[in-house]
Structures are given as structure tokens and as C-alpha cells.
Design an enzyme around this catalytic site. Structure first.
Site, PDB file in Angstrom:
ATOM      1  N   GLU A 155      79.686  14.605  38.085  1.00  0.00           N
ATOM      2  CA  GLU A 155      79.010  14.784  36.801  1.00  0.00           C
ATOM      3  C   GLU A 155      79.290  16.191  36.307  1.00  0.00           C
ATOM      4  OE1 GLU A 155      74.738  13.664  34.835  1.00  0.00           O
ATOM      5  OE2 GLU A 155      74.690  14.845  36.656  1.00  0.00           O
ATOM      6  N   GLY A 212      72.599  22.884  41.393  1.00  0.00           N
ATOM      7  CA  GLY A 212      72.078  23.080  42.728  1.00  0.00           C
ATOM      8  C   GLY A 212      72.026  21.804  43.534  1.00  0.00           C
ATOM      9  N   ALA A 213      71.972  20.652  42.832  1.00  0.00           N
ATOM     10  CA  ALA A 213      71.894  19.364  43.516  1.00  0.00           C
ATOM     11  C   ALA A 213      72.353  18.282  42.556  1.00  0.00           C
ATOM     12  CB  ALA A 213      70.461  19.085  43.988  1.00  0.00           C
ATOM     13  N   MET A 214      72.802  17.139  43.138  1.00  0.00           N
ATOM     14  CA  MET A 214      73.351  16.045  42.328  1.00  0.00           C
ATOM     15  C   MET A 214      72.881  14.710  42.886  1.00  0.00           C
ATOM     16  SD  MET A 214      75.145  14.863  39.895  1.00  0.00           S
ATOM     17  CE  MET A 214      75.440  13.119  39.612  1.00  0.00           C
ATOM     18  N   GLU A 215      72.440  13.828  41.977  1.00  0.00           N
ATOM     19  CA  GLU A 215      71.723  12.609  42.339  1.00  0.00           C
ATOM     20  C   GLU A 215      72.594  11.423  42.720  1.00  0.00           C
ATOM     21  OE1 GLU A 215      72.108  12.525  37.744  1.00  0.00           O
ATOM     22  OE2 GLU A 215      71.776  14.021  39.296  1.00  0.00           O
ATOM     23  N   HIS A 270      63.028  15.979  42.037  1.00  0.00           N
ATOM     24  CA  HIS A 270      63.864  15.781  40.846  1.00  0.00           C
ATOM     25  C   HIS A 270      64.989  14.791  41.141  1.00  0.00           C
ATOM     26  CE1 HIS A 270      65.618  17.427  37.012  1.00  0.00           C
ATOM     27  NE2 HIS A 270      66.723  16.909  37.548  1.00  0.00           N
ATOM     28  N   GLU A 271      65.728  15.048  42.214  1.00  0.00           N
ATOM     29  CA  GLU A 271      66.878  14.200  42.535  1.00  0.00           C
ATOM     30  C   GLU A 271      66.449  12.793  42.934  1.00  0.00           C
ATOM     31  OE1 GLU A 271      69.835  15.296  41.769  1.00  0.00           O
ATOM     32  OE2 GLU A 271      68.859  17.176  41.232  1.00  0.00           O
ATOM     33  N   GLU A 294      67.438  13.744  32.838  1.00  0.00           N
ATOM     34  CA  GLU A 294      67.001  15.057  33.315  1.00  0.00           C
ATOM     35  C   GLU A 294      65.620  15.455  32.833  1.00  0.00           C
ATOM     36  OE1 GLU A 294      68.616  16.093  35.637  1.00  0.00           O
ATOM     37  OE2 GLU A 294      70.632  15.286  35.403  1.00  0.00           O
TER      38      GLU A 294
END
Length: 861
Positions: free
Chosen positions: A142, A277-280, A313-314, A336
Site C-alpha cells: 500500500e 509504522g504498521a500495515m494491515e 488500529h491494524e 483509516e
């Protein structure tokens, strides 16, 4: 995707690449992809069989591919000529005969490259505890970078099933979205992993990782939750595992749809990114280590809370993003904004001692309102045509304003009705794609009343509404409040009149709440039960700034300590912003600030600390800076004495976080006591690696590096070079850029030309230098443009260099940024430059507005 902290996402590199839309006459049904990486050579080869559905007869098929060297393409078993368009990242296949409507099979073979920054298939280099070099591989798609991994229909609406296979070294483990169905030993000491087929999903959610790792698991019902890390640190995932288990139970209940995959892995990568910082990735969430691993010997309380919110969040995105996905990037906020809101909601429900609702008012709300009140704003739902515009969409409007709008709708409709609408939306559109109006329709059905009219006002136009109390009279035990709606803005473009339908709650302090809709400049009269101190936007549930008449404001100041904490924080935020915008004098804010009692909530004092820093930021490099430092120390030192440097048993997490805030603010302001304490702590590290108490470790190191002498800076450089832990090394690299001294900052920049650090570490270093030396960092980047761009992820290049000058107060900086953009960026890639220029202009206008009041304040008159 959770954004990296303090990262500006301002655009993408040239050329201004279009991201879609692909023709809809052909769509993928199922991919079967096999890749064979050569980590040492930083290359990989791949083959793919994809079943497609032809909806209309065609002689050409267009899909996406980027930076792939295609070898062979077939259609239904026959060779097919093809052409790559590198500019538009498309692959056009010409068919040997017109394809009939129905299902067909295509195959591809290609070679690709493994990147050094997190785009597509990338490598993370780090050192093991024994000093030996190691390399982990991972993917980041992404957006839109799945096309760098394999030929794909790389747009969200083209959902398909994926079967992924990968060849790994015999001593390493491969991992993906789904569990391994089979692992086969191959000749030459390698292994072939074949993973189970995924549900239908968008291409940007596919994931592959590989390395020398450990995995630890817990069960939550029928779902296996795992943490995957480099060797030696897997136990630091215990906190995230425990919280993920709680969150999975919460989300299964809230959404009314059980998590559908057999496992949910959290992968901890030891690197860093300028972008995220992070990806789902569905079933294989990727985090950088600092966002998911908790080291109790070093982590702060705020770090613990950050890990929870990032995981929350993720995981929320596994439903609102993965199970139900936006049709196109225009509606990125559906992912988001909702996930940002849910991270706060779960914090409030599962960790009540954190006071997450009040924290969101103090931090998230203000983050959105700040950008939204400038010429750099944009609607929450914005049309995305290019990669540049997509990169710009990952910002505080999409995340924090999106969060605020969702929260406002829940507050307006009621929590139960809102959840009913969300459950209906999930059940109706699971495994599908949607647009925002489909969400509004489900909420309206649940509520039994229109929703989209109000929602459109806050999502289809940018800007911040301002509701003003122009008068209030009490008669017969009720108060008649006269309200008007205008627009709040901090620069001339953002003050252009606009109309909103603003849901507003109001009521007397401690009294019942009245709900209304305020719309337009014409005065409206609202009857409120009771008489006394009237509070607008009770609990700050609506996305709006509020302003009081003189009598109303005086009452707020008088009764400040009686206000709910959310209203105290919101009032501080509103009054400060109204002073900065010129809508009222700074004296009003200072009166509220002076009303904050010594024993107020730590969140009140944290907000005051932040505002003191904001005021100083307007006057960096001017004679007022030193005076503002002195005033900050005078106001905050008593609070620092109350909380002390050492944590007390069973103290509130809010106190722990305030200590961290105050150590940083006072130290950066030059408080000699804090600076001396930092030197004592850091000196003790030579004999005790854990000498600094975890709750203040980060700010103590920050204060030390900011005030470091040349000898201390060189010592910090030696520590950084010797550090073997990749996460600690990342932190130390950033500290090298904190130096207040010009010569040390220049030394830090010269390190970008060395081989001491990785590309992501160097990018973080120049970003750190820009925090205190924006002119120096910008000039260095322009003079070394190829070097700096080579350190960056594709998705950040157009915006990165221009954003380095954002903190400058030099009148020449806007011209320098404009000249750079005109020379090096096409028009469609200048969104980041325009945003940076708008922020600089706002800061200058704001400084000019409040300068006289600030001079009067610091003089003590």
C-alpha cells in the site's frame, strides 16, 4: 496502515504517475503465484497463473506491472505478445484471438528486484546479538506497490483469491497471509512453502515475509494469534499478543462478523520507514519493531499505549478495510478514519485508566483541526488520480478528521444505533467494495432518520466550522442562547465563508445536555435548561471550534475547575487556536491557562506544555525564543517538582506520561536542572545499560542529545556505531540529529555520505536535523538531491525534501521551496510543496498576529 510518528506524507516522486482506473472488462478471479528470492543478490524470480473473467469480448488485456522484467506471457496456453508502459506502470497483453466472455487462464514469468526501502518486495538488514549480519525480507504493497511483486490488477476493487508459494533458504521461515498448507524440502538446501488459498481480497493486502525468525502464539476461540520476530526478542511480543487476544474478542462482538481467517500474525520487522509504522495485510499484519514489541526495561508508558493503539488500529482494519474495502482510494478514510476512531474507542473501553476519550480531545482532535484550518486542507473524501495525490491522502485529515467525524456521528446517533448500522454494513458488504454513501445509508436505516446531509458537510468539503455564542439570557429557569455558525481558519484562504450543519450539544456546567443543529450565519436561539455557566460542545463530541462572548468566557474561566475534563481540554485548545487565528486576543487563552489549578489533570498540564512549545515554535531564532524558554520553565517547573523524576508505586498512567512530557519540554527549553539530570543518567549508562528509568528513558536521551557538547555528541556517535540492537540503533541515529549546536548538526548531515547507517536510518537522521535546523537540512538535501532521494521510499520522494524546510522562519525559505519544486517536480507532484508553503505562511501570519501579546506576556505586564 498506521502512519509513522512525526512523518509528513507530502507526495510522491516524479513523474506524476496515474494510478487508474484499469478497464473493467476483465477481472481476476484467482492468482497462483510462486516466487524465488535471492536475498544476497537482491533479486527474485516469479511465475503466476491467474484465472480471469472476461466480461466483454476483447483483444487486449491491461493490468499493472512495475519494475518487473517480463519473460513470457500466455493466454489460454498460447503465447501472447505484451508491452510494458513504465510511466503508467501498466502491462498490455495483445491476444492471439479475441477473448470470448467467460473464464480464461493467463500465465506470466518475470524477474524482479528486492528494494532497500519498504516498497514492493524489500529487505531489512540488521545485526544479530553476536554482531553477525542478517537480512529479513518482507513486502509492502500500500499503495500501489503489489505491481512491483507480480503482474496484478493492482486496484482495490479487483478482489480475488490468492495462493502464494515461496522458496526459502533451509534455515529460514516463510510466512504469509494464510497458514502454510505444505512445506517441501528441495535440492540445494532450500524449502518450498505453499500457503493456503486466501479469501477474496484486494492486491494491496497480500503479504510475504522470510527470515531467521521465531513465532509465539496464543489462541482466541478458533483463531491462532501469532507474533513473529527476529531471534532473541520474541518474548517482547507478549504484551501485543495479550492485547490482540482481548481486541479480537472485542471486535468479533462489535462488528457482528467473526474474524474469518484461521490465524492472525503480527510480524515485527527491525527496520523503519519514513511513511508508515504498521500495515494491515489480512492475517499477516506487518509492524516495525518499535510499534509492537514491548521491552519493560526501556519502554515508556506512552510507548506501551502506542503499541496498544497501533495493534488496535491494524486489527480494526481487518474488518473495516480488509473484509469490506473501499472501491477506490477516494474513500481511503473509510479504512483509516474508522480504524483511528476504533483505536480510541477500544482504549477507552479496555484501558479506562488511560482516559482515552479526553486524550483524543487533547491530541487527535487538535491534530485534525490544525491542518484543516489552513489553505493546505482538503475534503475527507478527495478524488485521487495520481500516486502523488494518493500519497498526500495519508494525512491527519484522512486519519484524525475521519476519526472525529465518525465519533461525531456516533455521538449524534447514539452508540447502540451507530453499532447497529455498522453491523448491518459489515454483513451486507463483506468480501466486497463500497463507497462512503453506502455507510451513511446503513447508519440512516438504523437510526430511522437522514444521516448523509450532515455527513456530507464534513466529508465533501474541507475546513472547520466555528460556532459563536453571541449572547445568553436567563429567564424562568432556562437560558436562551444565541448562536451563529461561521468558519474558523488560520490563514486567509481558510477564512472563506462556508456552511455546515453542525450537531452541537450544550448545557450548564453539571446540568442536562441540549442537542441542536447550528447552520449558517443567521442567529439561532436555543433554549437550554438551567442558568449559570454555559458550555458549548459538551464533551467536545462535535468537530467544531467554539467561541464565547465576553460574559460567557469570563464564566468559563471562573468555573474552569468545575468543567468536565474533556471540556477543560477542549476550551484550552479552542482558546489557543482562536488566538493564533486572530479571532480573539491571546489574553483570553492566558486567562484560561492561568485558571488551570496545580492539581489539575495531568492531561491539562500536558496541553499547557504543548501550547508553550507551539508559541515558542512561532519565534524560533528570534530574541523572543530565550524569553519564552524562561517563561516555560517558570510555568512548568512546579509541575515537574510535583511529579518528580522517579515513578511512584501505583501512580496513574497519566502522571507517568506527564513526567515524560515535562522532562522533554523543560530539557528542550534549557532548564539547567533537567539538562544536568540527563547528563547524570546518560553517564551512568556506561556501567549500567538500564540506568535510566524506563518511564523517562526517551526524553532523557532526547534532552541529552539536544544539549550535547561536541565531546558528548562524539560519544553518542560511538555508542550508535557500536549498538547491535536494530531498534535501539534506529533511535540513536535519530538522536544524533537533535543537536542544538550548528556544527554538530552539520556533522550529522555529513553522516549521510558515509556507510555507517542504512538508507531508512539516514532518512530519519536528516528528518531529525530538520527539526531544529530546517534551513540547513533543506539546503543540504537540495545540494545532494540524488543522495537524499536514493534514501527514500518511492511514496515519499516528492514531499520529503520540501517538507524539510517546513520549520524555517527565514523569509527566503518559501522562495527556495518554490524554486526547487518548479525545477524538479511536475505540477501534479507539487502538492507537498504547496502544503509546506501553506504551513510556513500560517506560522508567519500567526506570529505576526500574536507577537505584541507575547511580548507583553513575557515582559510580565
Amino acid at each position: 496502515m498506521k502512519l509513522a510518528i512525526a512523518t509528513l506524507l507530502l507526495g510522491v516522486s516524479t513523474p506524476a504517475l496515474a494510478v487508474g482506473n484499469l478497464p473493467a472488462n476483465v477481472a481476476p478471479i484467482a492468482y497462483d503465484i510462486t516466487v524465488k528470492p535471492d536475498a544476497k543478490a537482491m533479486t527474485f524470480s516469479g511465475t503466476e497463473t491467474v484465472t480471469i473473467k472476461v466480461k466483454e469480448a476483447t483483444t487486449t488485456i491491461i493490468l499493472n506491472a512495475a519494475e518487473l522484467k517480463l519473460g513470457k506471457v500466455t493466454f489460454d496456453g498460447k503465447d501472447a505478445p505484451f508491452a510494458l508502459d513504465e510511466t503508467n506502470q501498466t502491462l498490455t497483453v495483445t491476444l492471439p484471438a479475441p477473448a470470448k466472455v467467460g473464464n480464461h487462464v493467463m500465465t506470466f514469468a518475470w524477474d524482479g528486484k528486492i528494494n532497500t526501502t519498504s516498497a514492493g518486495f524489500f529487505a531489512i538488514d540488521y545485526n544479530n546479538p553476536d554482531g553477525s549480519a542478517a537480512r529479513m525480507l518482507a513486502t509492502q504493497f500500500e499503495a500501489p506497490d503489489a505491481r512491483r511483486f507480480a503482474p496484478m490488477w493492482d486496484e482495490p476493487v479487483f478482489k480475488a483469491k490468492f495462493t502464494l508459494s515461496a522458496v526459502s533458504p533451509g534455515n529460514q521461515t516463510a510466512f504469509s497471509n494464510m497458514p502454510a498448507a505444505k512445506v517441501t524440502k528441495l535440492t540445494g538446501g532450500t524449502k518450498l512453502y505453499k500457503f493456503q488459498q486466501s479469501p477474496v481480497m484486494s492486491s494491496y493486502l497480500l503479504f510475504l515475509g522470510m527470515g531467521d525468525v521465531e513465532r509465539k502464539t496464543v489462541m482466541s476461540g478458533k483463531t491462532e494469534i501469532g507474533i513473529i520476530t527476529r531471534r532473541g526478542v520474541v518474548d517482547q511480543g507478549d504484551y501485543a499478543l495479550a492485547e490482540a487476544k482481548r481486541l479480537l474478542t472485542y471486535y468479533n462482538a462489535y462488528f457482528g462478523q467473526p474474524y474469518p481467517l484461521p490465524k492472525l500474525d503480527m510480524i515485527a520487522g527491525p527496520g523503519s520507514s519514513q511513511f508508515f509504522g504498521a500495515m494491515e495485510n489480512w492475517g499477516a499484519i506487518y509492524y516495525f519493531e518499535n510499534e509492537v514489541l514491548f521491552d519493560p526495561k526501556r519502554a515508556t508508558q506512552s510507548g506501551r499505549e502506542r503499541i496498544f493503539t497501533v495493534v488496535a488500529h491494524e486489527m480494526a482494519l481487518q474488518w473495516f478495510g480488509d473484509l469490506v474495502t473501499m472501491s477506490w482510494w477516494d474513500d481511503l478514510w473509510l479504512n483509516e478514519g474508522f480504524a483511528s476512531w476504533m483505536e480510541n474507542k477500544t482504549s477507552r473501553d479496555l484501558n479506562p485508566s488511560w482516559d482515552a476519550q479526553a486524550t483524543a480531545v487533547a491530541e487527535d482532535r487538535e491534530g485534525a483541526l490544525a491542518l484543516d484550518a489552513t489553505a493546505a486542507t482538503h475534503p475527507v473524501i478527495r478524488h485521487v488520480q495520481t500516486v502523488d495525490e494518493l500519497g498526500e491522502a495519508f494525512d491527519s485529515i484522512t486519519y484524525q478528521k475521519g476519526q472525529a467525524v465518525i465519533g461525531m456521528m456516533e455521538s449524534t446517533l447514539g452508540a447502540d444505533v451507530f453499532r447497529q448500522g455498522i453491523r448491518s454494513y459489515m454483513a451486507k458488504y463483506k468480501y466486497s467494495n463500497t463507497e462512503t454513501d453506502q455507510l451513511w445509508a446503513e447508519l440512516a436505516a438504523a437510526a430511522g432518520k437522514p444521516v448523509k446531509e450532515v455527513a456530507h458537510d464534513f466529508t465533501l468539503q474541507g475546513g472547520v466550522p466555528l460556532v459563536t455564542l453571541t449572547g445568553a439570557t436567563c429567564a424562568g429557569g432556562n437560558t436562551q442562547a444565541t448562536l451563529t455558525q461561521g468558519r474558523f481558519g488560520t490563514d486567509t484562504p481558510s477564512k472563506k465563508p462556508q456552511t455546515w450543519r453542525v450537531p452541537l450539544t450544550l448545557g450548564m456546567v453539571g446540568g442536562p445536555i441540549t442537542s441542536t443543529i447550528v447552520q449558517g450565519a443567521a442567529p439561532s436561539i436555543v433554549s437550554v435548561q438551567g442558568c449559570g455557566t454555559l458550555v458549548l460542545n459538551r464533551d467536545k463530541g462535535s468537530y467544531v471550534r467554539v467561541k464565547y462572548d465576553d460574559a460567557g468566557h469570563a464564566a468559563i474561566v471562573r468555573d474552569f475547575s468545575k468543567l468536565a475534563l474533556t471540556d477543560q481540554l477542549g476550551t484550552l485548545g479552542d482558546d489557543f487556536a482562536l488566538a493564533i487565528s486572530g479571532d480573539q486576543s491571546l489574553d483570553r487563552y492566558l486567562a484560561v491557562q492561568a485558571a488551570v489549578p496545580a492539581d489539575a489533570s495531568p492531561l491539562d498540564w500536558a496541553v499547557v506544555s504543548g501550547h508553550l512549545g507551539d508559541i515558542k515554535g512561532l519565534f524560533l531564532g528570534t530574541p523572543l525564543e530565550a524569553k519564552l524558554n524562561a517563561r516555560s520553565i517558570a510555568i512548568l517547573s512546579p509541575a515537574m517538582k510535583r511529579v518528580g523524576f522517579e515513578a511512584q508505586p501505583n501512580e496513574s498512567p497519566l502522571v507517568t506520561n506527564l513526567r515524560e512530557t515535562l522532562v522533554g519540554r523543560l530539557g528542550y527549553s534549557g532548564d539547567p536542572d533537567v539538562a544536568a539530570k540527563a547528563r547524570v543518567y546518560v553517564t551512568a549508562l556506561a556501567s549500567d545499560d538500564n540506568a535510566i528509568p524506563p518511564p523517562i528513558r526517551a526524553p532523557i536521551l532526547g534532552v541529552y542529545s539536544t544539549n550535547a557538547t561536541p565531546a558528548e555528541w562524539e560519544a553518542l556517535l560511538a555508542i550508535t556505531r557500536a549498538e547491535k540492537n536494530p531498534v535501539r540503533k534506529n533511535s540513536y541515529v535519530r538522536l544524533l540529529g537533535n543537536a542544538r549546536d550548528d556544527a554538530q548538526a552539520q556533522r550529522a548531515l555529513e553522516l549521510l555520505k558515509s556507510d555507517d547507517f542504512t538508507a531508512p536510518q539516514k532518512a530519519s537522521l536528516i528528518r531529525a536535523v530538520a527539526g531544529r535546523h530546517p534551513d540547513m537540512a533543506f539546503d543540504f538535501a537540495v545540494a545532494n538531491m540524488d543522495l537524499v532521494n536514493g534514501l527514500l521510499e518511492t511514496s515519499t520522494r516528492a514531499g520529503f525534501i520540501v517538507s524539510l524546510g517546513q520549520g524555517s522562519n527565514d523569509p527566503a525559505m518559501p522562495g527556495k521551496i518554490t524554486a526547487y519544486a518548479e525545477k524538479n517536480l511536475p505540477e501534479a507532484s507539487r502538492g507537498g510543496a504547496k502544503r509546506t508553503l501553506a504551513i510556513i505562511a500560517v506560522r508567519k501570519e500567526s506570529a505576526d498576529r500574536v507577537r505584541a501579546d507575547v511580548e507583553k506576556w513575557v515582559a510580565g505586564s
